[in-house]
Design a protein around this motif. Structure first.
Motif, PDB file in Angstrom:
ATOM      1  N   GLY A 126      73.269  35.400  51.517  1.00 39.10           N
ATOM      2  CA  GLY A 126      74.058  36.086  50.491  1.00 39.10           C
ATOM      3  C   GLY A 126      73.721  35.595  49.096  1.00 39.10           C
ATOM      4  O   GLY A 126      72.942  34.660  48.916  1.00 39.10           O
ATOM      5  N   THR A 127      74.330  36.192  48.121  1.00 41.15           N
ATOM      6  CA  THR A 127      74.073  35.813  46.735  1.00 41.15           C
ATOM      7  C   THR A 127      74.612  34.418  46.447  1.00 41.15           C
ATOM      8  O   THR A 127      75.550  33.951  47.088  1.00 41.15           O
ATOM      9  N   MET A 128      74.004  33.769  45.483  1.00 38.54           N
ATOM     10  CA  MET A 128      74.438  32.428  45.076  1.00 38.54           C
ATOM     11  C   MET A 128      75.353  32.544  43.858  1.00 38.54           C
ATOM     12  O   MET A 128      75.152  33.390  43.005  1.00 38.54           O
ATOM     13  N   SER A 129      76.325  31.662  43.828  1.00 39.60           N
ATOM     14  CA  SER A 129      77.246  31.632  42.697  1.00 39.60           C
ATOM     15  C   SER A 129      77.415  30.184  42.262  1.00 39.60           C
ATOM     16  O   SER A 129      77.400  29.265  43.082  1.00 39.60           O
ATOM     17  N   ALA A 130      77.569  29.982  40.954  1.00 37.41           N
ATOM     18  CA  ALA A 130      77.748  28.636  40.410  1.00 37.41           C
ATOM     19  C   ALA A 130      79.161  28.133  40.673  1.00 37.41           C
ATOM     20  O   ALA A 130      80.121  28.892  40.607  1.00 37.41           O
ATOM     21  N   LEU A 131      79.283  26.849  41.003  1.00 37.40           N
ATOM     22  CA  LEU A 131      80.588  26.211  41.169  1.00 37.40           C
ATOM     23  C   LEU A 131      80.957  25.516  39.867  1.00 37.40           C
ATOM     24  O   LEU A 131      80.182  24.703  39.354  1.00 37.40           O
ATOM     25  N   PRO A 132      82.135  25.791  39.336  1.00 41.65           N
ATOM     26  CA  PRO A 132      82.546  25.123  38.090  1.00 41.65           C
ATOM     27  C   PRO A 132      82.892  23.663  38.348  1.00 41.65           C
ATOM     28  O   PRO A 132      83.109  23.251  39.475  1.00 41.65           O
ATOM     29  N   CYS A 133      82.938  22.893  37.264  1.00 45.59           N
ATOM     30  CA  CYS A 133      83.302  21.478  37.327  1.00 45.59           C
ATOM     31  C   CYS A 133      84.710  21.306  36.747  1.00 45.59           C
ATOM     32  O   CYS A 133      84.852  21.135  35.535  1.00 45.59           O
ATOM     33  N   PRO A 134      85.725  21.341  37.577  1.00 45.09           N
ATOM     34  CA  PRO A 134      87.074  21.219  37.035  1.00 45.09           C
ATOM     35  C   PRO A 134      87.335  19.856  36.391  1.00 45.09           C
ATOM     36  O   PRO A 134      88.158  19.743  35.494  1.00 45.09           O
ATOM     37  N   SER A 135      86.620  18.831  36.804  1.00 45.81           N
ATOM     38  CA  SER A 135      86.861  17.480  36.270  1.00 45.81           C
ATOM     39  C   SER A 135      86.384  17.311  34.836  1.00 45.81           C
ATOM     40  O   SER A 135      86.828  16.408  34.141  1.00 45.81           O
ATOM     41  N   THR A 136      85.472  18.170  34.368  1.00 43.15           N
ATOM     42  CA  THR A 136      84.950  18.004  33.007  1.00 43.15           C
ATOM     43  C   THR A 136      85.802  18.704  31.964  1.00 43.15           C
ATOM     44  O   THR A 136      85.741  18.359  30.790  1.00 43.15           O
ATOM     45  N   GLY A 137      86.580  19.689  32.382  1.00 39.93           N
ATOM     46  CA  GLY A 137      87.371  20.450  31.418  1.00 39.93           C
ATOM     47  C   GLY A 137      86.553  21.483  30.668  1.00 39.93           C
ATOM     48  O   GLY A 137      87.086  22.278  29.913  1.00 39.93           O
ATOM     49  N   ASP A 138      85.242  21.489  30.845  1.00 38.21           N
ATOM     50  CA  ASP A 138      84.368  22.447  30.175  1.00 38.21           C
ATOM     51  C   ASP A 138      84.170  23.645  31.097  1.00 38.21           C
ATOM     52  O   ASP A 138      83.565  23.520  32.173  1.00 38.21           O
ATOM     53  N   PRO A 139      84.668  24.853  30.733  1.00 40.26           N
ATOM     54  CA  PRO A 139      84.544  26.008  31.625  1.00 40.26           C
ATOM     55  C   PRO A 139      83.104  26.448  31.862  1.00 40.26           C
ATOM     56  O   PRO A 139      82.816  27.152  32.821  1.00 40.26           O
ATOM     57  N   ALA A 140      82.164  26.032  31.011  1.00 34.58           N
ATOM     58  CA  ALA A 140      80.760  26.404  31.179  1.00 34.58           C
ATOM     59  C   ALA A 140      79.995  25.393  32.031  1.00 34.58           C
ATOM     60  O   ALA A 140      78.853  25.628  32.396  1.00 34.58           O
ATOM     61  N   ALA A 141      80.610  24.248  32.366  1.00 37.06           N
ATOM     62  CA  ALA A 141      79.935  23.213  33.154  1.00 37.06           C
ATOM     63  C   ALA A 141      79.798  23.677  34.602  1.00 37.06           C
ATOM     64  O   ALA A 141      80.711  24.256  35.178  1.00 37.06           O
ATOM     65  N   VAL A 142      78.640  23.404  35.193  1.00 33.47           N
ATOM     66  CA  VAL A 142      78.362  23.789  36.564  1.00 33.47           C
ATOM     67  C   VAL A 142      78.086  22.533  37.376  1.00 33.47           C
ATOM     68  O   VAL A 142      77.295  21.688  36.979  1.00 33.47           O
ATOM     69  N   CYS A 143      78.748  22.413  38.545  1.00 29.75           N
ATOM     70  CA  CYS A 143      78.575  21.227  39.390  1.00 29.75           C
ATOM     71  C   CYS A 143      77.838  21.510  40.696  1.00 29.75           C
ATOM     72  O   CYS A 143      77.602  20.614  41.477  1.00 29.75           O
ATOM     73  N   GLY A 144      77.534  22.739  40.964  1.00 27.68           N
ATOM     74  CA  GLY A 144      76.832  23.039  42.199  1.00 27.68           C
ATOM     75  C   GLY A 144      76.718  24.535  42.392  1.00 27.68           C
ATOM     76  O   GLY A 144      76.976  25.317  41.487  1.00 27.68           O
ATOM     77  N   ALA A 145      76.341  24.912  43.603  1.00 23.28           N
ATOM     78  CA  ALA A 145      76.186  26.319  43.930  1.00 23.28           C
ATOM     79  C   ALA A 145      76.751  26.563  45.316  1.00 23.28           C
ATOM     80  O   ALA A 145      76.805  25.668  46.157  1.00 23.28           O
ATOM     81  N   VAL A 146      77.198  27.791  45.534  1.00 25.30           N
ATOM     82  CA  VAL A 146      77.732  28.179  46.832  1.00 25.30           C
ATOM     83  C   VAL A 146      77.145  29.545  47.201  1.00 25.30           C
ATOM     84  O   VAL A 146      76.908  30.381  46.330  1.00 25.30           O
TER      85      VAL A 146
END
Length: 168
Positions: A72-92
């Protein structure tokens, strides 16, 4: 940032495929495998979970079953710990319809044309039976300006109508 991550993930997933002409994968990269990438169009991927390949060349014949995984398609996982909505911590990987992919290692494969018979097992949700001539292309595991010893690779694709063709 998300586009960069998705582009990087796409490059990782396609690293086993060889486009026309030699490909250089960079110094220190893993050795490339001789063989075939096998893909199935999204419209039929769920109905073609496994194909049988018989590959014959001047070196003889090699047969194997190749399971196809629906990706399936890949989507970026946000980084809730950074507080930055543009930060990406992984992919799913998202569920849903998508193309199917598999890889068939063929240790004997050379850059000479081979005959490939592709079939699905009896009772498969979709019947595929095709024979085609495929010319592998060279992929290079180093970043040098020339490719002294390219690794033979090819890609075949199963279309929605059950036909099979070489795509790379």
């Amino acid at each position: 940032m998300r586009r960069l991550l998705l582009a990087a993930l796409a490059a990782v997933f396609m690293s086993g495929c060889a486009p026309a002409g030699p490909v250089h994968s960079g110094a220190g990269s893993a050795a490339l495998m001789r063989g075939f990438g096998v893909s199935a169009d999204e419209a039929v991927a769920e109905r073609v979970p496994l194909v049988h390949l018989r590959v014959c060349g001047s070196w003889g014949c090699h047969e194997l079953d190749v399971p196809l995984t629906v990706s399936g398609t890949m989507s970026a996982l946000p980084c809730p710990s950074t507080g930055d909505p543009a930060a990406v911590c992984g992919a799913v990987q998202q569920p849903g319809p998508a193309p199917g992919y598999g890889y068939a290692p063929i240790p004997e494969l050379t850059l000479e044309a081979v005959t490939v018979d592709v079939s699905t097992p009896p009772g498969a949700p979709m019947a595929v039976a095709a024979s085609l001539t495929v010319r592998p292309r060279g992929a290079c595991p180093d970043a040098g300006p020339s490719c002294a010893d390219p690794t033979p690779q090819a890609e075949i694709r199963i279309s929605a109508d059950g036909s099979v063709r070489q795509t790379r």
